[in-house]
Design a protein around this motif. Structure first.
Motif, PDB file in Angstrom:
ATOM      1  N   LYS A 225      -1.812  27.851 -11.831  1.00 55.44           N
ATOM      2  CA  LYS A 225      -1.116  26.945 -10.672  1.00 55.44           C
ATOM      3  C   LYS A 225      -2.118  25.547 -11.497  1.00 55.44           C
ATOM      4  O   LYS A 225      -1.989  24.524 -10.974  1.00 55.44           O
ATOM      5  N   LYS A 226      -3.228  25.980 -11.958  1.00 55.30           N
ATOM      6  CA  LYS A 226      -4.759  24.797 -11.663  1.00 55.30           C
ATOM      7  C   LYS A 226      -3.993  23.123 -12.752  1.00 55.30           C
ATOM      8  O   LYS A 226      -4.007  22.277 -12.900  1.00 55.30           O
ATOM      9  N   GLY A 227      -2.996  24.189 -14.452  1.00 53.67           N
ATOM     10  CA  GLY A 227      -2.573  23.513 -15.071  1.00 53.67           C
ATOM     11  C   GLY A 227      -0.623  22.142 -14.576  1.00 53.67           C
ATOM     12  O   GLY A 227      -1.104  21.334 -14.686  1.00 53.67           O
ATOM     13  N   LYS A 228      -1.101  22.988 -13.464  1.00 53.73           N
ATOM     14  CA  LYS A 228       0.772  22.250 -12.507  1.00 53.73           C
ATOM     15  C   LYS A 228      -0.339  21.287 -11.655  1.00 53.73           C
ATOM     16  O   LYS A 228       0.290  20.294 -12.011  1.00 53.73           O
ATOM     17  N   ILE A 229      -1.030  21.527 -11.031  1.00 48.99           N
ATOM     18  CA  ILE A 229      -2.226  20.794  -9.978  1.00 48.99           C
ATOM     19  C   ILE A 229      -2.101  19.717 -10.935  1.00 48.99           C
ATOM     20  O   ILE A 229      -2.184  18.032 -10.429  1.00 48.99           O
ATOM     21  N   ALA A 230      -2.715  19.880 -12.123  1.00 46.68           N
ATOM     22  CA  ALA A 230      -2.876  18.398 -13.030  1.00 46.68           C
ATOM     23  C   ALA A 230      -2.163  17.443 -13.578  1.00 46.68           C
ATOM     24  O   ALA A 230      -2.033  16.367 -13.191  1.00 46.68           O
ATOM     25  N   GLU A 231      -0.459  17.970 -14.049  1.00 49.32           N
ATOM     26  CA  GLU A 231       0.460  17.342 -13.926  1.00 49.32           C
ATOM     27  C   GLU A 231       0.833  17.259 -12.656  1.00 49.32           C
ATOM     28  O   GLU A 231       1.218  15.301 -12.671  1.00 49.32           O
ATOM     29  N   ILE A 232       0.694  17.205 -11.628  1.00 50.28           N
ATOM     30  CA  ILE A 232       0.848  17.158 -10.414  1.00 50.28           C
ATOM     31  C   ILE A 232       0.004  15.226 -10.182  1.00 50.28           C
ATOM     32  O   ILE A 232       0.402  14.775  -9.582  1.00 50.28           O
ATOM     33  N   LYS A 233      -1.267  15.343  -9.826  1.00 50.10           N
ATOM     34  CA  LYS A 233      -2.082  14.830 -10.379  1.00 50.10           C
ATOM     35  C   LYS A 233      -2.460  13.480 -11.435  1.00 50.10           C
ATOM     36  O   LYS A 233      -1.260  11.958 -10.439  1.00 50.10           O
ATOM     37  N   SER A 234      -1.164  13.675 -12.335  1.00 48.47           N
ATOM     38  CA  SER A 234      -1.634  12.422 -13.408  1.00 48.47           C
ATOM     39  C   SER A 234      -0.133  11.992 -12.171  1.00 48.47           C
ATOM     40  O   SER A 234       0.303  10.261 -12.531  1.00 48.47           O
ATOM     41  N   GLY A 235       0.929  12.675 -12.526  1.00 47.51           N
ATOM     42  CA  GLY A 235       1.998  12.161 -11.840  1.00 47.51           C
ATOM     43  C   GLY A 235       2.227  11.311 -10.576  1.00 47.51           C
ATOM     44  O   GLY A 235       2.904  10.048 -10.635  1.00 47.51           O
ATOM     45  N   ILE A 236       1.209  11.195  -9.121  1.00 47.53           N
ATOM     46  CA  ILE A 236       0.873  10.825  -8.443  1.00 47.53           C
ATOM     47  C   ILE A 236       0.126   9.688  -8.957  1.00 47.53           C
ATOM     48  O   ILE A 236       0.586   8.137  -8.966  1.00 47.53           O
ATOM     49  N   ASP A 237      -0.531   9.807 -10.068  1.00 52.15           N
ATOM     50  CA  ASP A 237      -1.170   8.453 -10.328  1.00 52.15           C
ATOM     51  C   ASP A 237      -0.098   7.025 -10.804  1.00 52.15           C
ATOM     52  O   ASP A 237      -0.407   6.369 -10.221  1.00 52.15           O
ATOM     53  N   GLU A 238       1.013   8.076 -11.549  1.00 49.81           N
ATOM     54  CA  GLU A 238       1.531   7.622 -12.260  1.00 49.81           C
ATOM     55  C   GLU A 238       2.316   6.640 -10.901  1.00 49.81           C
ATOM     56  O   GLU A 238       2.798   5.385 -11.510  1.00 49.81           O
ATOM     57  N   ALA A 239       2.718   7.352  -9.936  1.00 50.77           N
ATOM     58  CA  ALA A 239       3.501   6.670  -9.073  1.00 50.77           C
ATOM     59  C   ALA A 239       2.743   5.504  -8.712  1.00 50.77           C
ATOM     60  O   ALA A 239       3.626   4.576  -7.911  1.00 50.77           O
ATOM     61  N   ASP A 240       1.425   6.105  -7.694  1.00 53.68           N
ATOM     62  CA  ASP A 240       0.974   4.595  -7.386  1.00 53.68           C
ATOM     63  C   ASP A 240       0.616   3.458  -8.907  1.00 53.68           C
ATOM     64  O   ASP A 240       0.912   2.380  -8.225  1.00 53.68           O
ATOM     65  N   VAL A 241       0.459   3.523  -9.798  1.00 53.04           N
ATOM     66  CA  VAL A 241       0.614   2.698 -10.518  1.00 53.04           C
ATOM     67  C   VAL A 241       2.261   1.877 -10.756  1.00 53.04           C
ATOM     68  O   VAL A 241       2.437   0.034 -10.384  1.00 53.04           O
ATOM     69  N   LEU A 242       3.495   2.382 -10.355  1.00 53.17           N
ATOM     70  CA  LEU A 242       4.770   1.887 -10.778  1.00 53.17           C
ATOM     71  C   LEU A 242       4.992   1.303  -9.367  1.00 53.17           C
ATOM     72  O   LEU A 242       5.023  -0.293  -9.413  1.00 53.17           O
ATOM     73  N   ILE A 243       4.486   2.025  -8.104  1.00 51.16           N
ATOM     74  CA  ILE A 243       4.614   1.381  -6.749  1.00 51.16           C
ATOM     75  C   ILE A 243       3.512   0.335  -6.894  1.00 51.16           C
ATOM     76  O   ILE A 243       4.568  -1.018  -6.410  1.00 51.16           O
ATOM     77  N   ARG A 244       2.624  -0.633  -6.958  1.00 46.63           N
ATOM     78  CA  ARG A 244       1.635  -1.843  -7.132  1.00 46.63           C
ATOM     79  C   ARG A 244       2.576  -2.339  -8.206  1.00 46.63           C
ATOM     80  O   ARG A 244       2.473  -3.536  -7.666  1.00 46.63           O
ATOM     81  N   LYS A 245       3.265  -2.354  -9.604  1.00 45.74           N
ATOM     82  CA  LYS A 245       4.194  -3.221 -10.392  1.00 45.74           C
ATOM     83  C   LYS A 245       5.376  -3.505  -8.949  1.00 45.74           C
ATOM     84  O   LYS A 245       5.419  -4.962  -9.673  1.00 45.74           O
ATOM     85  N   MET A 246       6.157  -2.775  -8.752  1.00 50.14           N
ATOM     86  CA  MET A 246       7.130  -2.925  -7.861  1.00 50.14           C
ATOM     87  C   MET A 246       6.658  -3.810  -6.993  1.00 50.14           C
ATOM     88  O   MET A 246       7.146  -5.220  -6.885  1.00 50.14           O
ATOM     89  N   ASP A 247       5.650  -3.616  -6.297  1.00 48.55           N
ATOM     90  CA  ASP A 247       4.454  -4.552  -5.296  1.00 48.55           C
ATOM     91  C   ASP A 247       4.865  -5.875  -5.739  1.00 48.55           C
ATOM     92  O   ASP A 247       5.392  -7.359  -5.190  1.00 48.55           O
ATOM     93  N   LEU A 248       3.958  -6.631  -6.726  1.00 49.01           N
ATOM     94  CA  LEU A 248       3.643  -7.545  -7.964  1.00 49.01           C
ATOM     95  C   LEU A 248       5.040  -8.155  -7.910  1.00 49.01           C
ATOM     96  O   LEU A 248       5.469  -9.291  -7.572  1.00 49.01           O
ATOM     97  N   GLU A 249       6.101  -7.181  -8.532  1.00 52.17           N
ATOM     98  CA  GLU A 249       7.110  -7.805  -8.696  1.00 52.17           C
ATOM     99  C   GLU A 249       8.427  -8.590  -7.710  1.00 52.17           C
ATOM    100  O   GLU A 249       8.959  -9.107  -7.890  1.00 52.17           O
ATOM    101  N   ALA A 250       8.513  -7.776  -6.531  1.00 48.32           N
ATOM    102  CA  ALA A 250       8.794  -8.029  -5.432  1.00 48.32           C
ATOM    103  C   ALA A 250       8.124  -9.458  -5.146  1.00 48.32           C
ATOM    104  O   ALA A 250       9.424 -10.320  -4.356  1.00 48.32           O
ATOM    105  N   ARG A 251       6.920  -9.601  -5.444  1.00 46.29           N
ATOM    106  CA  ARG A 251       6.263 -10.672  -3.867  1.00 46.29           C
ATOM    107  C   ARG A 251       6.564 -12.409  -5.195  1.00 46.29           C
ATOM    108  O   ARG A 251       6.701 -13.397  -4.973  1.00 46.29           O
ATOM    109  N   SER A 252       6.908 -12.214  -6.696  1.00 44.30           N
ATOM    110  CA  SER A 252       7.525 -13.125  -7.520  1.00 44.30           C
ATOM    111  C   SER A 252       9.176 -13.363  -7.403  1.00 44.30           C
ATOM    112  O   SER A 252       9.331 -14.447  -8.016  1.00 44.30           O
ATOM    113  N   LEU A 253       9.710 -12.699  -6.545  1.00 47.16           N
ATOM    114  CA  LEU A 253      11.272 -12.991  -6.606  1.00 47.16           C
ATOM    115  C   LEU A 253      11.320 -14.297  -5.294  1.00 47.16           C
ATOM    116  O   LEU A 253      10.970 -14.565  -4.507  1.00 47.16           O
ATOM    117  N   GLN A 254      12.912 -14.093  -5.262  1.00 48.36           N
ATOM    118  CA  GLN A 254      13.235 -15.806  -4.417  1.00 48.36           C
ATOM    119  C   GLN A 254      13.203 -14.640  -3.105  1.00 48.36           C
ATOM    120  O   GLN A 254      13.522 -13.306  -2.715  1.00 48.36           O
TER     121      GLN A 254
END
Length: 222
Positions: free
Chosen positions: A35-64
């Motif tokens: 369970k600890k290993g699974k939780i660590a994987e989830i935590k890493s995945g959520i951090d990665e998802a946060d990064v993707l959300i920020r990248k999408m936000d920056l990209e969206a604001r640069s569009l027409q």
């Protein structure tokens, strides 16, 4: 729609689906290393998802403006989805998650379990639908790219044919210029010859006139 935004969108949908599955798997595990290993994987995945959300936000604001509005609308949905995943992670990773799950099952029975499963199935179906839409857009973009490439090849071929036609016409013009130059030389030579002949005839006529005058003068004197 930006290809970069669609790439981030596709990555997020895949990551969200995996995180949802991992949260469900972790919720049924007993406390331990698994369970600890699974939780660590989830935590890493959520951090990665946060990064993707920020990248999408920056990209969206640069569009027409037109594309920007669509992307920001989608981004709000993804942020809401990520917040829900964070809540699930917090519930699963809490120290008394196991006890809380037992109490919830005892209080609400199997109905709650079905509701959670239905919610996860709905999120999974939404993620799959988004992936399908992204795939359709990618296929459409590839089709347009191939059509554009075919048009470009056709234009290049037309330009090559036109270039050959122009070169052929240019060579013909050179041939005409050579013929004109030769004609000019012939006409110049003929003109010179006519002028020379004219002087010869004039000289002969003058000589004949002088001879006639001399003969007449000679006869008159005798």
């Amino acid at each position: 729609m930006s290809d970069v935004f669609e790439g981030y969108e596709r990555q997020y949908c895949e990551l969200s689906t995996n995180l949802s599955r991992k949260c469900h798997s972790a919720s049924v595990l007993s406390d331990g290393e698994d369970k600890k290993g699974k939780i660590a994987e989830i935590k890493s995945g959520i951090d990665e998802a946060d990064v993707l959300i920020r990248k999408m936000d920056l990209e969206a604001r640069s569009l027409q403006p037109s594309a920007k509005a669509v992307c920001l609308s989608k981004l709000r949905e993804y942020k809401s989805d990520l917040n829900q995943l964070k809540k699930e992670f917090k519930r699963v990773s809490s120290a008394d998650a196991k006890q809380s799950s037992r109490e919830e099952l005892m209080e609400s029975g199997m109905a709650d379990l079905h509701a959670v499963s239905a919610d996860q199935r709905g999120r999974l179906a939404m993620s799959v639908e988004r992936l399908d839409q992204s795939s359709d857009r990618i296929r459409e973009s590839r089709r347009l790219m191939l059509e554009t490439e075919e048009v470009g090849i056709s234009i290049v071929q037309d330009l090559s044919q036109q270039r050959q036609t122009l070169l052929h016409a240019h060579n013909k013009l050179h041939g005409v210029d050579d013929a004109i130059d030769k004609s000019k030389k012939v006409l110049t030579a003929m003109s010179r010859r006519m002028t020379r002949n004219k002087w010869i005839v004039t000289s002969v006529i003058v000589a004949l006139i002088l001879a006639i005058i001399l003969i007449i003068s000679y006869k008159l004197s005798h």
